[in-house]
Design a protein around this motif. Structure first.
Motif, PDB file in Angstrom:
ATOM      1  N   PHE A   1      19.337 -30.275  29.850  1.00  0.00           N
ATOM      2  CA  PHE A   1      20.748 -30.669  29.875  1.00  0.00           C
ATOM      3  C   PHE A   1      21.651 -29.440  29.967  1.00  0.00           C
ATOM      4  O   PHE A   1      22.620 -29.424  30.730  1.00  0.00           O
ATOM      5  N   PHE A   2      21.331 -28.410  29.185  1.00  0.00           N
ATOM      6  CA  PHE A   2      22.151 -27.195  29.202  1.00  0.00           C
ATOM      7  C   PHE A   2      22.140 -26.564  30.588  1.00  0.00           C
ATOM      8  O   PHE A   2      23.174 -26.195  31.122  1.00  0.00           O
ATOM      9  N   ARG A   3      20.966 -26.433  31.168  1.00  0.00           N
ATOM     10  CA  ARG A   3      20.832 -25.765  32.463  1.00  0.00           C
ATOM     11  C   ARG A   3      21.609 -26.501  33.558  1.00  0.00           C
ATOM     12  O   ARG A   3      22.314 -25.890  34.355  1.00  0.00           O
ATOM     13  N   LEU A   4      21.499 -27.826  33.585  1.00  0.00           N
ATOM     14  CA  LEU A   4      22.217 -28.593  34.598  1.00  0.00           C
ATOM     15  C   LEU A   4      23.727 -28.558  34.369  1.00  0.00           C
ATOM     16  O   LEU A   4      24.504 -28.453  35.322  1.00  0.00           O
ATOM     17  N   ALA A   5      24.143 -28.641  33.114  1.00  0.00           N
ATOM     18  CA  ALA A   5      25.578 -28.580  32.819  1.00  0.00           C
ATOM     19  C   ALA A   5      26.148 -27.221  33.187  1.00  0.00           C
ATOM     20  O   ALA A   5      27.264 -27.121  33.712  1.00  0.00           O
ATOM     21  N   GLU A   6      25.395 -26.173  32.939  1.00  0.00           N
ATOM     22  CA  GLU A   6      25.857 -24.822  33.280  1.00  0.00           C
ATOM     23  C   GLU A   6      26.006 -24.670  34.787  1.00  0.00           C
ATOM     24  O   GLU A   6      27.001 -24.150  35.278  1.00  0.00           O
ATOM     25  N   SER A   7      25.039 -25.160  35.537  1.00  0.00           N
ATOM     26  CA  SER A   7      25.110 -25.078  36.999  1.00  0.00           C
ATOM     27  C   SER A   7      26.284 -25.894  37.538  1.00  0.00           C
ATOM     28  O   SER A   7      26.964 -25.470  38.465  1.00  0.00           O
ATOM     29  N   PRO A  23       9.775 -32.154  29.253  1.00  0.00           N
ATOM     30  CA  PRO A  23      11.107 -32.719  29.518  1.00  0.00           C
ATOM     31  C   PRO A  23      11.652 -32.432  30.926  1.00  0.00           C
ATOM     32  O   PRO A  23      12.459 -33.210  31.433  1.00  0.00           O
ATOM     33  N   PHE A  24      11.224 -31.361  31.559  1.00  0.00           N
ATOM     34  CA  PHE A  24      11.756 -31.060  32.891  1.00  0.00           C
ATOM     35  C   PHE A  24      11.500 -32.205  33.863  1.00  0.00           C
ATOM     36  O   PHE A  24      12.459 -32.758  34.415  1.00  0.00           O
ATOM     37  N   PRO A  25      10.258 -32.614  34.097  1.00  0.00           N
ATOM     38  CA  PRO A  25      10.077 -33.724  35.045  1.00  0.00           C
ATOM     39  C   PRO A  25      10.551 -35.068  34.503  1.00  0.00           C
ATOM     40  O   PRO A  25      10.970 -35.934  35.268  1.00  0.00           O
ATOM     41  N   LEU A  26      10.511 -35.247  33.191  1.00  0.00           N
ATOM     42  CA  LEU A  26      10.911 -36.530  32.613  1.00  0.00           C
ATOM     43  C   LEU A  26      12.424 -36.741  32.620  1.00  0.00           C
ATOM     44  O   LEU A  26      12.899 -37.861  32.810  1.00  0.00           O
ATOM     45  N   LEU A  27      13.179 -35.683  32.365  1.00  0.00           N
ATOM     46  CA  LEU A  27      14.615 -35.847  32.107  1.00  0.00           C
ATOM     47  C   LEU A  27      15.538 -35.285  33.182  1.00  0.00           C
ATOM     48  O   LEU A  27      16.749 -35.472  33.090  1.00  0.00           O
ATOM     49  N   PHE A  28      15.006 -34.591  34.160  1.00  0.00           N
ATOM     50  CA  PHE A  28      15.864 -33.890  35.103  1.00  0.00           C
ATOM     51  C   PHE A  28      16.851 -34.826  35.801  1.00  0.00           C
ATOM     52  O   PHE A  28      18.048 -34.535  35.854  1.00  0.00           O
ATOM     53  N   LEU A  29      16.378 -35.944  36.323  1.00  0.00           N
ATOM     54  CA  LEU A  29      17.278 -36.866  37.033  1.00  0.00           C
ATOM     55  C   LEU A  29      18.268 -37.535  36.081  1.00  0.00           C
ATOM     56  O   LEU A  29      19.459 -37.650  36.388  1.00  0.00           O
ATOM     57  N   VAL A  30      17.785 -37.963  34.944  1.00  0.00           N
ATOM     58  CA  VAL A  30      18.666 -38.597  33.950  1.00  0.00           C
ATOM     59  C   VAL A  30      19.722 -37.600  33.482  1.00  0.00           C
ATOM     60  O   VAL A  30      20.904 -37.937  33.363  1.00  0.00           O
ATOM     61  N   ALA A  31      19.299 -36.376  33.228  1.00  0.00           N
ATOM     62  CA  ALA A  31      20.243 -35.350  32.770  1.00  0.00           C
ATOM     63  C   ALA A  31      21.304 -35.082  33.829  1.00  0.00           C
ATOM     64  O   ALA A  31      22.470 -34.873  33.501  1.00  0.00           O
ATOM     65  N   GLY A  32      20.917 -35.109  35.086  1.00  0.00           N
ATOM     66  CA  GLY A  32      21.893 -34.908  36.158  1.00  0.00           C
ATOM     67  C   GLY A  32      22.981 -35.965  36.150  1.00  0.00           C
ATOM     68  O   GLY A  32      24.165 -35.668  36.334  1.00  0.00           O
ATOM     69  N   VAL A  33      22.600 -37.203  35.918  1.00  0.00           N
ATOM     70  CA  VAL A  33      23.579 -38.299  35.832  1.00  0.00           C
ATOM     71  C   VAL A  33      24.491 -38.090  34.629  1.00  0.00           C
ATOM     72  O   VAL A  33      25.721 -38.235  34.723  1.00  0.00           O
ATOM     73  N   VAL A  34      23.913 -37.733  33.502  1.00  0.00           N
ATOM     74  CA  VAL A  34      24.707 -37.514  32.281  1.00  0.00           C
ATOM     75  C   VAL A  34      25.689 -36.363  32.494  1.00  0.00           C
ATOM     76  O   VAL A  34      26.871 -36.468  32.144  1.00  0.00           O
ATOM     77  N   VAL A  35      25.226 -35.284  33.095  1.00  0.00           N
ATOM     78  CA  VAL A  35      26.082 -34.113  33.326  1.00  0.00           C
ATOM     79  C   VAL A  35      27.276 -34.480  34.191  1.00  0.00           C
ATOM     80  O   VAL A  35      28.384 -33.984  33.968  1.00  0.00           O
ATOM     81  N   ASP A  36      27.072 -35.367  35.159  1.00  0.00           N
ATOM     82  CA  ASP A  36      28.168 -35.771  36.035  1.00  0.00           C
ATOM     83  C   ASP A  36      29.178 -36.677  35.351  1.00  0.00           C
ATOM     84  O   ASP A  36      30.295 -36.835  35.830  1.00  0.00           O
ATOM     85  N   ARG A  37      28.810 -37.262  34.213  1.00  0.00           N
ATOM     86  CA  ARG A  37      29.671 -38.262  33.578  1.00  0.00           C
ATOM     87  C   ARG A  37      30.319 -37.821  32.267  1.00  0.00           C
ATOM     88  O   ARG A  37      31.138 -38.550  31.730  1.00  0.00           O
ATOM     89  N   VAL A  38      29.929 -36.681  31.740  1.00  0.00           N
ATOM     90  CA  VAL A  38      30.485 -36.256  30.457  1.00  0.00           C
ATOM     91  C   VAL A  38      31.168 -34.896  30.604  1.00  0.00           C
ATOM     92  O   VAL A  38      31.021 -34.217  31.616  1.00  0.00           O
TER      93      VAL A  38
END
Length: 164
Positions: A130-136, A68-83
């Protein structure tokens, strides 16, 4: 230019991070999350090895957790910025807990299969991203700007401690 009639007050320093309730809650939650992820990255392959005796399948489960790290990192970043980040932190750890609980139940009922372990490993890895990016992203909202380097250093120490 300074107005000579206005007296300047020295800015009051914020309380230390150990007294910042929001930072302590975020940091403590991340400790549990990071330690759990690090422990599961060892436990998943060992579980599969114990159940199947196959090093290949044990490696496959480790791969499923890190994929999931390489697959979702960019998508998760967008989600974190919007929720709402707080809600995302809670949902991410809640989803991981449910996934692990399903594995515990399967083990208790002697119904565990490799596909289930692979799915739980992938879900754990995905929600950890998702957790790691949201925490940062939440850190600057929780800590005053002048304390941000110290907070980041404490987070790094936490991560290295969990890695050990």
């Amino acid at each position: 230019m300074r107005d000579p009639g206005v007296e300047e007050r020295p800015s009051q320093a914020p309380p230390p991070l150990r007294r910042n309730r929001d930072f302590l809650l975020l940091w403590t939650g991340q400790v549990a999350s990071t330690v759990g992820t690090r422990a599961s990255s060892v436990a998943f392959p060992l579980l599969v090895l114990a159940l199947t005796g196959s090093p290949f399948q044990a490696g496959l489960v480790g791969f499923a957790q890190t994929l999931p790290f390489p697959l979702l990192f960019l998508v998760a970043g967008v989600v974190v910025d919007r929720v709402d980040r707080k809600r995302l932190l809670l949902v991410a750890d809640g989803a991981r807990a449910v996934a692990f609980a399903s594995l515990v139940a399967a083990l208790a009922l002697d119904r565990v299969v490799l596909g289930h372990i692979l799915a739980v490993a992938f879900v754990e890895g995905a929600f950890f991203v998702f957790f790691r990016l949201a925490e940062s992203a939440a850190l600057p909202q929780v800590v005053p700007k002048e304390q941000l380097p110290t907070a980041v250093a404490q987070n790094q120490a936490r991560d290295q401690g969990a890695e050990l």
